[in-house]
Design an enzyme around this catalytic site. Structure first.
Site, mmCIF file in Angstrom:
data_model
loop_
_atom_site.group_PDB
_atom_site.id
_atom_site.type_symbol
_atom_site.label_atom_id
_atom_site.label_comp_id
_atom_site.label_asym_id
_atom_site.label_seq_id
_atom_site.Cartn_x
_atom_site.Cartn_y
_atom_site.Cartn_z
ATOM 1 N N ASP A 398 57.803 114.484 111.920
ATOM 2 C CA ASP A 398 57.475 115.881 112.247
ATOM 3 C C ASP A 398 57.639 116.108 113.747
ATOM 4 O OD1 ASP A 398 56.641 118.494 111.906
ATOM 5 O OD2 ASP A 398 54.498 117.996 111.826
ATOM 6 N N GLU A 401 62.023 118.350 116.887
ATOM 7 C CA GLU A 401 63.094 119.197 117.471
ATOM 8 C C GLU A 401 63.419 118.781 118.900
ATOM 9 O OE1 GLU A 401 60.294 120.311 116.080
ATOM 10 O OE2 GLU A 401 61.215 120.574 114.119
ATOM 11 N N ASP A 476 57.679 125.153 108.480
ATOM 12 C CA ASP A 476 56.520 126.007 108.224
ATOM 13 C C ASP A 476 56.910 127.386 107.732
ATOM 14 O OD1 ASP A 476 55.283 123.792 109.139
ATOM 15 O OD2 ASP A 476 54.865 124.587 111.138
#
Ligand code: MIG
Length: 795
Positions: A398, A401, A476
């Site tokens: 997670d 990025e 999300d």
């Protein structure tokens, strides 16, 4: 100056280099290296190196060079340099715009230039290629997009971000970037992939209807052109270039339950018990960041999770697999071994001044591993050992990025340095690769630590090629009908961008879900390649039972169906692994010559057999469905519809609009609540026979490990021929050395109007039963490696 070798033409123009290489008969690579930059093809996306182009005929004329393979030709006109392609059917594609062409981009509306004097900058200029947008061309793909399927007339940005909550379909770039487009014109496909990990932009006939352009913000311009001519050809070659989705462990196809977060071991146990007590299928439970000690990755919260090993053993005992989250940020804390070791070995990203780059994420101030450095990746991979030792079976990457908190939803500044173990690069040059490289580190670590197991890695961020390291979930989303709608095209867009193994959070992440939304989402979710329900901390719980009846029963029935479908889905995963074919597919995959399918993104195909049209509005029981050519049977009523047709489907809650293609066998397991719950015996082949013929494949193996590489798998075809009153089904001879454990096989023929006169297995009478009320014929068979012919005589 023109130089060439067997499959490549190399031009030197001033200080610029241009190479055009035939890598395969249907694949060309163009490399433009401006201003003295070295010829360099990325390793992040591209995996295949030993290409066999077959014979390439290179013909040089005064102002033109051509490279012809057995399938296509690249045409280079030299003054000015323009590159275009044709195939042997005479179709032109990916033609440079005659006016603007390719080069360093200086300003809007101006032609890019080749051969300008060298500038000694690390980054280099923006680079662009302008292509003609030919009449009838439609652009698809472009990776993780919530916008519609057909991208013609749009701008697409490729730059990984952690978007603010509640994004709309207007949000262009999300967590993952795949600068690839599949182009269809009059039923024929070609593909285009721009390989650059900096910011990339595609203008797909947005600014001007006759042009498309493809550009990177700086550096080199390296692009690949695929000549198709079918979508399947393009994806096969694209996934050979960027890597195949590995075969997952079978349990990974089952339903997963997640929540940010199940905060204590006791809560996790309760969730697990509820699934079993309520008889709702579930294979996997996800452990989010509250299981960590102060959000330190690779640790356990000693208060909530005093005995992780004991907990995970209990879960295993109950048939669950546990997946743990790992964020990219490492808490700055000298007492924390992971941080201290990374620091001592100097494996973090740096500021331009040479200090460790720091920003704030969940644990507070963090450093960030430089995943461009192979040594960092190996080190990071090893850190997973304690998690696996505790019994964790999957890793959830997670915030990769990377997503940062200062300022909110930001990422690293462009001038952060990735030392790379010798080959330093600025963050802006490698940004889009960060997530993929983290997933690669996790996968390679798992492979080293458990060499006999198939790694399970799920990632939020990624770049082209992410499919060979991890499955991608779309981050999300929100618990809104709008987001449910967006999910349909999003997963189709990913599927035709090489990411076959993908899923959105079922039920929606942000905001409160509702019973109806969760039920409708689960109706769709069981056809997602990755099927996991996940929700955010502050929201209402959304486990399948959270909203009571009738929603709990609907979710149960849907998840039971998913579990029955696992052999069918697993066959699709194997096809995806081998050929790059998506699992969840746009209709045009099978019907590229039917332009009505080009925009039909509120429905999709799941493999060859299923057409799925989810309801994505509240209070609605009907919806429009486009039934493409062929005969299709409605799953709930058995009604046959012959396409192409536009229909109004009745799809009350619990009965989504799902259709099965005639003569296409679907292998099904008996009902069960997790992989390994019970013996998968009998295996059922469900089939709707109808005048004509069809075939399907069924693949199975151990569902774990690598023995399939030694021939221990089992593949067979099931064909169905219907001619007047005769139905002939052949369950083909087994290919592969596996011996399935089951003993019983059942053929279930649906929509048989009357009791057959006779049913034979080969020459002998078969054991069969006809259910007049349901119009179903059941034929009982035994498992055997040889082929079996079942002949049903209706008169
Ligand atoms: O800033 O770990 O997308 O699935 O539950 C949020 C907490 C960090 C973002 C992920 C989400 C996960 C959450 N994470």
């Amino acid at each position: 100056m023109v130089a060439k070798d067997a499959s490549k033409v190399c031009l030197t123009i001033g200080s610029d280099t241009v190479e055009v290489t035939a890598l395969a008969p249907d694949l060309f690579r163009v490399g433009y290296f401006p201003q003295g930059r070295a010829v360099d093809y990325s390793f992040v996306a591209v995996i295949a190196q030993d290409w066999q182009s077959g014979p390439v005929a290179i013909v040089e004329k005064v102002d033109e060079v051509t490279l012809a393979t057995s399938a296509a030709t690249a045409h280079l006109s030299l003054d000015p340099l323009r590159i275009g392609f044709t195939d042997h059917a005479g179709r032109s594609f990916a033609l440079d715009d005659p006016v603007l062409g390719m080069g360093c981009f200086t300003g809007s509306g101006e032609a890019p230039v080749i051969g300008v004097p060298s500038r000694s900058e690390t980054l280099g200029m923006p680079v662009r290629v302008h292509k003609q947008h030919l009449a009838g061309e439609h652009y698809f793909g472009c990776g993780e997009r919530t916008g519609e399927l057909d991208k013609t007339g749009t701008r697409q940005i490729f730059w990984n971000v952690d978007p603010p909550r509640g994004q709309t379909a207007l949000e262009n770039n999300l967590y993952a970037s795949i600068p690839f487009t599949l182009v269809l014109a009059e039923g024929q496909a070609w593909g285009f992939f721009l390989d650059s990990t900096t910011r990339v932009e595609f203008d797909l006939a947005h600014d001007e209807p006759q042009r498309a352009w493809f550009g990177a913000d700086n550096g080199d311009l390296v692009y690949y052109v695929f000549s198709g001519p079918t979508p399947a050809d393009v994806l096969a070659r694209y996934t050979e270039l960027t890597g195949h989705t590995p075969l997952p462990p079978l349990w990974a196809l089952g339903y997963g339950q997640s929540r940010f977060s199940y905060e204590t071991a006791e809560e996790v146990r309760q969730i697990a018990r509820s699934f079993r007590e309520r008889d709702i299928p579930c294979d996997t439970l996800y452990l989010d960041i509250d299981t960590l000690d102060g959000y330190r990755v690779f640790t356990w919260n000693p208060v909530g999770f005093p005995d992780p090993q004991g907990l995970l053993a209990e879960l295993r005992e109950m048939g669950f697999h546990a997946v743990s989250i790992v964020d990219a940020g490492v808490k700055v804390d000298d007492q924390y071994a992971v941080y201290a070791e990374g620091k001592a070995r100097d494996l973090y990203c740096k500021t331009p001044e040479g200090n460790d780059y720091q920003n704030v994420v969940w644990p507070g101030i963090c450093t960030f591993p430089d995943f461009t450095n192979p040594e960092t990746r190996t080190w990071w991979g090893q850190q997973h050992a304690p998690l696996l030792d505790a019994g964790v079976e999957g890793i959830w990457c997670d915030m990769n990025e990377p997503g940062l908190f200062l300022p909110p939803n930001s990422t690293m500044p462009p001038d952060v340095v990735h030392p790379g173990g010798g080959k330093a690069q600025l963050h802006i040059q490698v940004h889009n690769s960060y997530g993929s490289l983290m997933a690669q580190a996790a996968r390679e670590g798992l492979l080293l630590l458990r060499p006999d197991r198939r790694p399970f890695v799920i990632s939020r961020s990624g770049y082209a090629g992410i499919q060979r390291h991890a499955l991608l979930w779309t981050g999300d989303n929100s618990s809104t009908w709008e987001h449910l709608t967006m999910s349909l095209s999003q997963l189709q867009n990913l599927g035709i961008s090489g990411v076959g193994w993908a899923g959105v959070d079922v039920g929606g992440y942000y905001g409160d879900s509702s019973g109806e939304l969760l039920a409708r989402w689960t109706e769709f979710g069981i056809f997602q390649p990755f099927c996991r329900n996940h929700s955010e901390k502050t929201t209402r719980h959304q486990e399948p039972w959270a909203f009571g009846e009738p929603y709990e029963s609907i979710c149960r029935d849907m998840l039971k169906l998913r579990q029955r479908l696992l052999p069918y889905l697993y066959t699709l995963f194997e096809e995806c692994h081998r050929t790059g074919a998506p699992i969840l597919r746009p209709l045009f995959w099978a019907y590229p010559s039917d332009p009505a399918t080009y925009s039909m993104d509120d429905e999709f195909l799941c493999g060859d057999a299923f057409l799925v049209a989810p309801v994505t509005r509240p209070g609605v029981e009907h919806r429009h469905v486009y039934i493409p050519a062929g005969s299709w049977f409605h799953w709930w009523t058995g009604t046959r519809i012959d396409g192409p047709a536009h229909i109004l489907a009745h799809a009350p809650l619990g009965q989504p609009a799902v259709y099965v293609r005639a003569n296409t066998a679907v292998p099904l397991w008996p009902e069960m609540n997790y992989v390994g719950h019970e013996e998968a015996d009998p295996l059922t082949y469900l089939l709707y026979p109808f005048e004509g013929s069809g075939s399907a494949t069924f693949y199975e193996d151990e569902g774990e490990g690598y023995e399939q590489l030694n021939g221990f798998y089992c593949r067979r075809s099931i064909t169905s021929d219907v001619d007047g009153g005769n139905i002939r089904v052949v369950i083909g001879e087994q290919e592969g050395k596996s011996v399935p454990a089951r003993r019983h096989v059942r053929l279930e023929l649906r929509e048989i109007a009357s009791e057959p006169k006779a049913v034979h297995l080969g020459k002998a009478p078969a054991t069969w039963r006809y259910d007049a009320e349901q119009r179903r014929l059941f034929v009982d068979l035994h498992e055997t490696a040889s082929s079996q012919l079942i002949h049903v005589s209706m008169e």
